[in-house]
Design a protein around this motif. Structure first.
Motif, PDB file in Angstrom:
ATOM      1  N   ILE A  89      -2.415  -2.933 -15.076  1.00 53.92           N
ATOM      2  CA  ILE A  89      -2.857  -1.666 -14.463  1.00 53.92           C
ATOM      3  C   ILE A  89      -4.353  -1.803 -14.165  1.00 53.92           C
ATOM      4  O   ILE A  89      -5.125  -2.263 -15.018  1.00 53.92           O
ATOM      5  N   LEU A  90      -4.749  -1.444 -12.937  1.00 61.50           N
ATOM      6  CA  LEU A  90      -6.157  -1.496 -12.552  1.00 61.50           C
ATOM      7  C   LEU A  90      -6.600  -0.158 -11.975  1.00 61.50           C
ATOM      8  O   LEU A  90      -5.801   0.550 -11.359  1.00 61.50           O
ATOM      9  N   GLY A  91      -7.891   0.133 -12.125  1.00 59.92           N
ATOM     10  CA  GLY A  91      -8.527   1.174 -11.334  1.00 59.92           C
ATOM     11  C   GLY A  91      -9.497   0.458 -10.405  1.00 59.92           C
ATOM     12  O   GLY A  91      -9.469  -0.772 -10.299  1.00 59.92           O
ATOM     13  N   ILE A  92     -10.360   1.211  -9.750  1.00 59.09           N
ATOM     14  CA  ILE A  92     -11.384   0.598  -8.898  1.00 59.09           C
ATOM     15  C   ILE A  92     -12.648   1.432  -8.992  1.00 59.09           C
ATOM     16  O   ILE A  92     -12.582   2.674  -8.995  1.00 59.09           O
ATOM     17  N   GLY A  93     -13.770   0.777  -9.132  1.00 52.80           N
ATOM     18  CA  GLY A  93     -15.039   1.497  -9.195  1.00 52.80           C
ATOM     19  C   GLY A  93     -15.484   1.904  -7.792  1.00 52.80           C
ATOM     20  O   GLY A  93     -15.025   1.340  -6.788  1.00 52.80           O
ATOM     21  N   ARG A  94     -16.422   2.851  -7.723  1.00 51.51           N
ATOM     22  CA  ARG A  94     -16.877   3.311  -6.394  1.00 51.51           C
ATOM     23  C   ARG A  94     -17.583   2.180  -5.650  1.00 51.51           C
ATOM     24  O   ARG A  94     -17.705   2.201  -4.433  1.00 51.51           O
ATOM     25  N   ASN A  95     -18.067   1.194  -6.389  1.00 53.11           N
ATOM     26  CA  ASN A  95     -18.733   0.065  -5.710  1.00 53.11           C
ATOM     27  C   ASN A  95     -17.778  -1.114  -5.553  1.00 53.11           C
ATOM     28  O   ASN A  95     -18.194  -2.237  -5.286  1.00 53.11           O
ATOM     29  N   GLU A 150      -6.791  11.422  -0.198  1.00 53.09           N
ATOM     30  CA  GLU A 150      -8.264  11.438  -0.184  1.00 53.09           C
ATOM     31  C   GLU A 150      -8.809  10.022  -0.317  1.00 53.09           C
ATOM     32  O   GLU A 150      -9.713   9.614   0.408  1.00 53.09           O
ATOM     33  N   ALA A 151      -8.244   9.263  -1.213  1.00 53.10           N
ATOM     34  CA  ALA A 151      -8.730   7.881  -1.426  1.00 53.10           C
ATOM     35  C   ALA A 151      -8.420   7.017  -0.204  1.00 53.10           C
ATOM     36  O   ALA A 151      -9.175   6.087   0.110  1.00 53.10           O
ATOM     37  N   ALA A 152      -7.361   7.370   0.508  1.00 54.12           N
ATOM     38  CA  ALA A 152      -6.944   6.562   1.677  1.00 54.12           C
ATOM     39  C   ALA A 152      -7.660   6.993   2.954  1.00 54.12           C
ATOM     40  O   ALA A 152      -7.490   6.370   4.005  1.00 54.12           O
ATOM     41  N   SER A 153      -8.515   8.027   2.826  1.00 52.89           N
ATOM     42  CA  SER A 153      -9.044   8.695   4.042  1.00 52.89           C
ATOM     43  C   SER A 153      -9.923   7.806   4.912  1.00 52.89           C
ATOM     44  O   SER A 153     -10.141   8.088   6.082  1.00 52.89           O
ATOM     45  N   MET A 154     -10.435   6.705   4.370  1.00 50.96           N
ATOM     46  CA  MET A 154     -11.330   5.861   5.188  1.00 50.96           C
ATOM     47  C   MET A 154     -10.695   4.527   5.565  1.00 50.96           C
ATOM     48  O   MET A 154     -11.350   3.673   6.160  1.00 50.96           O
ATOM     49  N   LEU A 212      -4.505   1.807  -9.151  1.00 47.42           N
ATOM     50  CA  LEU A 212      -4.449   3.245  -8.885  1.00 47.42           C
ATOM     51  C   LEU A 212      -5.813   3.701  -8.372  1.00 47.42           C
ATOM     52  O   LEU A 212      -6.852   3.263  -8.884  1.00 47.42           O
ATOM     53  N   ALA A 213      -5.802   4.590  -7.365  1.00 47.62           N
ATOM     54  CA  ALA A 213      -7.075   5.127  -6.856  1.00 47.62           C
ATOM     55  C   ALA A 213      -6.868   6.565  -6.408  1.00 47.62           C
ATOM     56  O   ALA A 213      -5.836   6.906  -5.832  1.00 47.62           O
ATOM     57  N   SER A 214      -7.871   7.381  -6.689  1.00 47.18           N
ATOM     58  CA  SER A 214      -7.786   8.801  -6.332  1.00 47.18           C
ATOM     59  C   SER A 214      -9.166   9.313  -5.948  1.00 47.18           C
ATOM     60  O   SER A 214     -10.166   8.912  -6.556  1.00 47.18           O
ATOM     61  N   GLY A 215      -9.206  10.162  -4.912  1.00 45.47           N
ATOM     62  CA  GLY A 215     -10.453  10.839  -4.572  1.00 45.47           C
ATOM     63  C   GLY A 215     -11.236  10.175  -3.458  1.00 45.47           C
ATOM     64  O   GLY A 215     -11.216   8.955  -3.268  1.00 45.47           O
ATOM     65  N   LYS A 216     -11.971  11.031  -2.728  1.00 45.02           N
ATOM     66  CA  LYS A 216     -12.757  10.587  -1.572  1.00 45.02           C
ATOM     67  C   LYS A 216     -13.786   9.528  -1.949  1.00 45.02           C
ATOM     68  O   LYS A 216     -14.087   8.622  -1.195  1.00 45.02           O
ATOM     69  N   GLU A 217     -14.301   9.635  -3.213  1.00 40.51           N
ATOM     70  CA  GLU A 217     -15.412   8.740  -3.583  1.00 40.51           C
ATOM     71  C   GLU A 217     -14.947   7.280  -3.679  1.00 40.51           C
ATOM     72  O   GLU A 217     -15.776   6.382  -3.747  1.00 40.51           O
ATOM     73  N   LYS A 218     -13.613   7.076  -3.632  1.00 39.06           N
ATOM     74  CA  LYS A 218     -13.140   5.675  -3.670  1.00 39.06           C
ATOM     75  C   LYS A 218     -12.810   5.162  -2.258  1.00 39.06           C
ATOM     76  O   LYS A 218     -12.445   4.011  -2.062  1.00 39.06           O
ATOM     77  N   LEU A 268       0.848  -1.189   0.000  1.00 37.16           N
ATOM     78  CA  LEU A 268       0.000   0.000   0.000  1.00 37.16           C
ATOM     79  C   LEU A 268       0.886   1.243   0.000  1.00 37.16           C
ATOM     80  O   LEU A 268       1.781   1.358   0.844  1.00 37.16           O
ATOM     81  N   ILE A 269       0.676   2.110  -1.000  1.00 39.25           N
ATOM     82  CA  ILE A 269       1.448   3.359  -1.045  1.00 39.25           C
ATOM     83  C   ILE A 269       0.461   4.521  -1.116  1.00 39.25           C
ATOM     84  O   ILE A 269      -0.421   4.539  -1.981  1.00 39.25           O
ATOM     85  N   VAL A 270       0.596   5.475  -0.185  1.00 40.77           N
ATOM     86  CA  VAL A 270      -0.289   6.642  -0.154  1.00 40.77           C
ATOM     87  C   VAL A 270       0.539   7.889  -0.448  1.00 40.77           C
ATOM     88  O   VAL A 270       1.565   8.110   0.200  1.00 40.77           O
TER      89      VAL A 270
END
Ligand code: GLP
Length: 234
Positions: free
Chosen positions: A128-134, A227-231, A187-193, A4-6
């Protein structure tokens, strides 16, 4: 083992992802790519590296995770158009070595053919992967099984609302194929993730959060911004 890298923001996260990608690029022959907004800066950095002549896509093969059904590959709504304009046309990628589900043929036929191409040229060396909000990965929506392979899927309401595709079906690689990759970089970015990432990393692997099955992989790195790591530890 999940690494995990933030990083402090989207730009720093993208630069870190590029450094990891660059470090694995020379030894990777088959490259797996995702679409969406998150990897755009990474693809810009890869394009710059290729334009400078510091890397070459000579001899590389690419597989994309998914494609909408019934969309013309040259239509700006297609993932192929996204990849051509954000990466492939910027690097010396041989068009015959680019693999995508055939969005113009019958969906079931396209899925069968794509699975056969994967079995012939795969597995993926560097995915390379992203992640959906769900918590989806590729178009493996909640409910997807860990042994799922390339198939036709109905897109969830949440994905339809966010992506607004022309149709409601896609061909996606399955979780089994993703887990067969030698190295995975998410890769993940933003609070919504934030919630999806907490469930993906803190819950035990489960079908409600397809990204949680990545915990079963022995060489996966999640790179995210604060932001993505915030939770994660909420
Ligand atoms: C789409 C794609 C996924 C992508 C996800 C997140 O559903 N099928 O591969 O990871 O959206 O996209 P974004 O990076 O725009 O949040």
């Amino acid at each position: 083992m999940v690494k995990l890298i933030v990083k402090e923001n989207y730009s720093a996260m993208s630069k870190e992802a590029f450094n990891i990608f660059r470090g694995r690029f020379d030894s990777a022959r088959v490259l797996g790519f995702a679409t969406g907004s998150t990897p755009l800066k990474l693809y810009e950095l890869i394009s710059e590296e290729a334009r400078s002549g510091r890397i070459s896509f000579e001899g590389k093969l690419t597989f994309n995770l998914d494609e909408y059904c019934g969309v013309d590959p040259f239509d700006s709504a297609s993932f192929r158009h996204y990849m051509d304009h954000n990466l492939f046309l910027n690097v010396n990628m041989n068009p015959n070595s680019i693999h995508f589900p055939d969005s113009k043929s019958d969906p079931k036929t396209a899925a069968k053919q794509y699975r056969e191409e994967y079995l012939r040229y795969g597995p993926i060396d560097l995915q390379i992967l992203g992640i959906g909000r769900n918590g989806h990965i590729a178009f493996n929506e909640p409910g997807a099984m860990p042994d799922s392979v390339t198939r036709v899927v109905e897109l969830s309401d949440d994905t339809l609302r966010v992506n607004m595709p022309k149709g409601n079906k896609a061909v996606t690689m399955g979780i089994k194929e993703i887990l067969e990759s030698r190295t995975i970089l998410l890769l993940a970015s933003g609070k919504e993730k934030g919630l999806a990432l907490r469930k993906a990393l803190r819950d035990s692997p489960n079908t409600a959060v397809p990204a949680s099955f990545l915990q079963m992989h022995d060489d996966v790195t999640f790179v995210m911004d604060e932001e993505a790591a915030s939770m994660l530890d909420a």
